[in-house]
Design a protein around this motif. Sequence first.
Motif, mmCIF file in Angstrom:
data_model
loop_
_atom_site.group_PDB
_atom_site.id
_atom_site.type_symbol
_atom_site.label_atom_id
_atom_site.label_comp_id
_atom_site.label_asym_id
_atom_site.label_seq_id
_atom_site.Cartn_x
_atom_site.Cartn_y
_atom_site.Cartn_z
ATOM 1 N N LEU A 137 0.680 -1.112 0.019
ATOM 2 C CA LEU A 137 -0.045 0.005 -0.002
ATOM 3 C C LEU A 137 0.857 1.168 -0.100
ATOM 4 N N PRO A 138 0.848 2.082 -0.920
ATOM 5 C CA PRO A 138 1.417 3.288 -0.862
ATOM 6 C C PRO A 138 0.738 4.082 0.152
ATOM 7 N N GLN A 139 1.893 4.885 1.022
ATOM 8 C CA GLN A 139 1.500 5.733 1.925
ATOM 9 C C GLN A 139 1.053 7.062 1.593
ATOM 10 N N SER A 140 1.526 7.572 0.590
ATOM 11 C CA SER A 140 0.843 8.809 0.031
ATOM 12 C C SER A 140 -0.077 8.595 -0.926
ATOM 13 N N ALA A 141 -0.550 9.742 -1.471
ATOM 14 C CA ALA A 141 -1.572 10.001 -2.675
ATOM 15 C C ALA A 141 -0.753 9.366 -3.801
ATOM 16 N N PHE A 142 -1.423 8.727 -4.679
ATOM 17 C CA PHE A 142 -0.891 8.406 -6.190
ATOM 18 C C PHE A 142 -1.904 8.693 -7.203
ATOM 19 N N LEU A 143 -1.281 8.893 -8.186
ATOM 20 C CA LEU A 143 -1.963 9.243 -9.614
ATOM 21 C C LEU A 143 -2.429 7.563 -10.232
ATOM 22 N N PHE A 157 -5.169 9.384 -5.846
ATOM 23 C CA PHE A 157 -6.052 8.300 -5.182
ATOM 24 C C PHE A 157 -5.050 8.200 -3.884
ATOM 25 N N SER A 158 -5.786 7.672 -2.934
ATOM 26 C CA SER A 158 -5.044 6.938 -1.570
ATOM 27 C C SER A 158 -5.924 5.744 -1.210
ATOM 28 N N VAL A 159 -5.257 4.892 -0.786
ATOM 29 C CA VAL A 159 -5.712 3.548 -0.446
ATOM 30 C C VAL A 159 -5.675 3.000 1.010
ATOM 31 N N ARG A 160 -6.593 2.669 1.755
ATOM 32 C CA ARG A 160 -6.284 2.368 2.997
ATOM 33 C C ARG A 160 -6.913 0.889 3.674
ATOM 34 N N LYS A 161 -6.130 0.208 4.394
ATOM 35 C CA LYS A 161 -6.807 -1.002 4.700
ATOM 36 C C LYS A 161 -7.946 -0.826 5.830
ATOM 37 N N LEU A 261 3.475 14.466 -14.206
ATOM 38 C CA LEU A 261 2.861 13.911 -13.082
ATOM 39 C C LEU A 261 2.979 12.088 -13.473
ATOM 40 N N ARG A 262 3.625 11.444 -12.442
ATOM 41 C CA ARG A 262 3.794 10.109 -12.804
ATOM 42 C C ARG A 262 2.797 9.281 -11.830
ATOM 43 N N ASP A 263 2.616 8.069 -12.475
ATOM 44 C CA ASP A 263 1.679 7.214 -11.658
ATOM 45 C C ASP A 263 2.533 6.077 -10.998
ATOM 46 N N ILE A 268 4.205 8.577 -17.194
ATOM 47 C CA ILE A 268 3.608 9.862 -17.179
ATOM 48 C C ILE A 268 2.177 9.772 -17.193
ATOM 49 N N ALA A 269 1.341 10.085 -16.195
ATOM 50 C CA ALA A 269 -0.058 9.918 -16.415
ATOM 51 C C ALA A 269 -0.686 11.135 -17.057
#
Lengths: 612, 421, 480
Positions: A137-143, A157-161, A261-263, A268-269
Amino acid sequence: MTFRRKLLVIFALTVFISVATVAVIVSILARRAFEKADDERTAALVAQFQHEFTRRGEEISARVAAIAASDAATRISYAFSRKERDYAPFLGEARTIADNQQLDFLEFVDGQGTIISSAQWPAKFGYPDASLPLGQLPQSAFLKKEDLPDGEALGLFSVRKIDAGEGHDGENHIYVVGGRRMDKEFISGLELPAGMRAMFYENFKSGFSPQSLIDPSGTPQDPQKIADFVQQVLAEKQESTTLVHWTSNPAEDETLHAIPLRDLDNRIAGLLLVGSSRRQYVELRQQIRSATLFAGGAGLLLAILLSGWAAARVTRPVEQLAQAAREVALGNWDTRVNVHSSGEIAELADSFNHMTHELLEQREHLVRVERIAAWKELARRLAHELKNPLFPLQLTVENLVRARQQTPEQFDEIFHESSTTLLAEIANLKAIISRFSEFSRMPQPQFHSLQINDLVRDVVKLVQAQLQGPGRSTIECSVQLADTGEMAGDPELLHRVLSNLVLNAMDAMPQGGRLTLLTHAQENTVSVEVQDTGMGLSPEECDRLFTPYYTSKGHGTGLGLAIVQSIVSDHGGSVSVRSEPAHGTTFTVVLPRNLDKLQPGGEERNDGQVEV
Amino acid sequence: MRGKMQLTVYNSRNPRMPSRPIRRSLLFSLLLIIVSGWAAAQTPNWHTPEQQLAEKISAVTGPGAISLELANRSSLNRTQAEEIHRGLLQELSSLGLRSVAPEEAAATVNISLSENLREYVWTAQILQGKNEPAVVMISLPRSSATDSGHATPAIVLRRTLLWSQPGRILDAAVLSGNPQRLLVLDANSVNIYQMQSGHWQAQQALPIYHSRPWPRDLRGRLVLRKDHLLDAYLPGVFCTSAAGVSLTCHESDDPWPLGSEELRLNAFFAPARNFFTGALTPGVGKQTSASAFFAAASLPRDRYALWLFTTTDGQLHLLDGFTDQTAATDWGSEIASVHSGCGSGWQVLATAKDSNDSKNDSLRIFEVPDREPFLIGQPTEFRGEITALWPQTDGASAVAVLHDSSKGEYEAYQLTLACDQ
Amino acid sequence: MKRTSLLWLAINSLALASLAVASLTITTVARAATRPHYGGVLRLAIAGPVSSLDPADASNVSGQTAIQHIAPLLFNTLTTLDDRGEAQPSLALAWKSDFSSQHWEFQLRPGIAFSDGTPLTANAVAASLRVANPRWNISPAGDSVIIESDSAARELPAELALSRNSVVLREGGKLIGTGPFTLAQWEPGKNLALSAREDYWARRPFVDSVEIAIGRSPRDQMLSLELGRLDGVELAAEQASGTVAGGRVVNSAPDELLTIVFSRDAHSPEDRRLRQALGLAIDRSLLNTVVLHSSGEPAGGLLPNWMTGYEFLFSTSPDSQRARQIHEGINQSSAWNLGYDQTDPSARVIAERIALNAQDAGINIKPNPAASPDAQLVRIRLVSRDAHVALNHLAISLQLPAPDPHRASSQSTSSQSLSTADLYAAENALLQTERAIPLLHLRTAVALARNVHGWSEAQDGRWDLPNVWLSAEKPSTEKP
């Protein structure tokens, strides 16, 4: 170009060039200063923007974390920890929570990525979402690129369990994936300073797609203008800046800074395009330019006025001098210049006044000398003319006296003979006196309409007999008449002019020759030429030709040509002579048409008489 | 009229059509069915439909080995479905179709017993090889007789089913004597039945004539008289029996008697509505009016009678001749008092819903020792709504009419209170 | 004596007060089985747009459901259908037909008058029926009406029970009926107020008047219901399984069809196979349980099982593998546009789910409410409890070819009424055209306040408002 104008132009040019140079220098300096400031501002704003962007990401992360910790999430987690899956209670759940949390995207997914509830695509429950990074899980927001029913969209986006708490089956976790769409709302929600805007380019397809460019208003106008720039940044994969001319109006120009901006896969998204308006700069520049132009214009006007005044001050005495010189040239010898100044111009004026004064004196002296000379000549001529008949008179009288004394018988006869001689000589004297008085008695011309050609023909007819008289050498006469048209003049006087000239010419050809008469017509003048093929005249003779009582002939009073000149002059015309020795002489009489002097009424002749 | 009428098909069921003999016989047969304890149609004849379906299946498959599956999707019970299954197998085998295990079968026949609003629909999907399945079906009318009977639980209140019919029953009364007679009041007539060998046999129908349409939620009351057989009170209509077997009806707004015979109180009924106007005659003591009410119950006291009225605003009014006291209760609108002889002697029966959103009503018994009613015993539940509750003329019992919407029938019960509880 | 009686009164009052308090607390638990109350205003809300009250107005397609609720309040039909879907007398007392079922005679009930006092005559009935049925030859004959049709019309008595065949006296733009209510106020598309007729021939309704608010949003309706401003509201299918605070929900049997209808006939065998494949690809069960909260039943046929008894014969289970096999090798030229009603909140989710299911089977469908659709997602209410009539009208609504049970089955002669097998054959033939893919049969539901009683719980969800009555208890006395 007058001296004053020259001065004016020189003054004005000098002022203009100075003002223009100053304006250009100011403009260049201002532009450099502004561009430097603009660069610094853009850099600061881009930094601020990136900060804001990061903040957005953190905000989304916080919201997703809040959702993951909410009761609703725990409820879902609990419901799906069991084997039986019922999507029904949660169909609208994600949408409701997303609306509450102001998220565009929200999905609850299980450990396999199967969607339990989706806000963005409610119908997709039970389907897997393969794009989720559930492994780590990425800790920070991501594209991430998100599939939607009507296409694709890019989101932050951000993802959390979901922490299901105690008693939860640890294997099958439920995750919350939330995000905000990178759309115009997202863009317009970024807090940006005035004069700055953000655009977003979604990099879904290869090649530039105008629909993928989003700005706070939706789609920017004329996105093709930055197509090349976008593609260049996508190819170079690094931040870049360019100046975009959206329209022909430079105020619409924009400095565009592109941030790739990179995903999560480092692709490059999308591109974040931060535009900084050049309007402020352009307006400042225009203000400087207009101020410069105004100052230059005003300076130029002032310069012209001042130069005009200065030039006038400088040139007025000079002009006065020039005017006085022209007056002098016209014969106004007594012209004087009044200059109220000092320096060189004043000296010049004094010299001029002195010069005219001198000239006047010299002329008066010359007139006096000439007059005396003329009187002397007249006295000499008169004496000469009178002396010639007086001598035979004296001889005859003496012969008579002697005859009376010596031969009275023959006296009668001698007397008869002597009286005849006396009478002849007296007649001769009378003739001489009459000619002198005639010259002094020249009448004023009486203008009548006439044809000069007629006069020429009359004169030729008159002298025709003398041309081929016995005992004379033959003179050929040719007449070449142009269509001279009507003119005004005194026919008698002009006839005398022509006959004098013709007789002169005949006199000049004692050995015979050719006499030619020509007429010419000009617009306002008519001219007559009388040519002979005589011995010609020297230049000195030519100079003195019209002087009264001068003659080159063995006979005559020397008044003929003087009379000619007098008549022609009275008609407002001129007479000239050109001659070469041994080649003949040509007299040219030029007469104005004088039609304005025609008097419809009387043709009187003022028979004035002037004693000379 | 165009064409020639070759065959006339009249609509099937029409109570207003001039076909009284048919209706009577239908009623009669129904009566037979009901009175004989609901046992008649437990074993309907499935033979014909079984035969028809088997023939249709056989027409598709021809003789051979089949595997047969049967699914019951209808309201038929399991026993019936099994019976039909057996019957079908029998019919099929008589047509040369053997039932074998699926893997040995040339055709698979899936039979479904289904139903729609009117009919049973039996379908057979026949799958032969890889062909599209063939479908055959038959349909047969549904009979209400196959519906299972209902249980009668033990009750505090003793209830006796007097009569049941599809049409609305307004009131009923039992005339003791030998033989016993039963009077049933409905919208159109007073029907008289006589007990013969344990069953009520229809004896006479006395039609009620009325010119105005009846109001919705029609009510009516039978009052047995000593000098003549009966009086029937209906909204705006009064009927009285004359000469034993005829009924004379006329439009009348005569007040209806309330309570039992010994407490003479009459009240005027709103002719186009379902409630009493509140005008009383001769009155409770000096009180000659009350709020509009649905029902009344009387409780004789030593020196006066306490009257309870369920008014149309959902309240309970207690009139003692002097005061009109109001209480908001959860009582239903139907009440009746019964003289049981136990407890205080008189109890009040009141209707209630057994639970929220239920279609079923219940009856509760209240004691009113002074002015405060309190519940005694357990509520008695009924399978349906109680549409009428009238005290019998003698005051010893009451009659309740129940509308069982699941069966679409009205049932009249005699209610007595057993006080040995 | 006086003192004691005063004391006695005081004690009694106290006792009654405590009784009142006690009974109030009981009220929340138990409910009175009260006799129906006359009077009161029944305030209802229906979702459907109603622009015209004329039941024969064919242009009012979207308001069909609403008009089916409203028309019986103002008008009567010659017949009505009972719970078994069989025709029963209404304005007609009796009827008969000739052998061919082409010639029918309906004997009118005597003594009936329109709400303006005009007596009901055969002429008036004939004139009214002609408006809705221009193809029938209708003539009055004494106190009877003769109806002749070109072909056998065995379902004519059931057909006449449809609200479109209501007997309406059309006088100068006014619509006058013989129904239980008269028109008090009518703002097209907004409000309808009706007053009970005292002299209604089939008994005066319990309520004095009915007010119907039209076209309010479901959310508004529910809010008004919960605030006591309304007594009943029509619910969307997905709300049907829900509960209502301070009220109850009455569900019908599934009586609404949710189906995909193609705008054209299949133009080639490949097209047919694609459509078959789509039918197989859709997971109707999940649509029902998840999207519509089990408010319906998966539908394989056009008519629901309770009506036909055979609907289970049409498969509803999804089989995307088989779907792929069916259309293997067929190249779908372009994606199908699937239109849906944008005002229906669940329609979009259903359409998107269908697109996802189709995608699994390799079929390309785009939900698109704006573009001209290749197929449309529609909800159609079954107009009749008579299966034959319902199927006929379904075919008309879906613009399918008219079902022809006479040709489809050779089993019944024209004099017999149509059998279930005939119905099956006709419905099967309709489905074979591949013009429609049935998805679900949905229940219709109403949410009712606690004070509403006597609401019909008939299977087809029809409203029987004359029998509805209002009890005194009301959560709120606020007027709408």
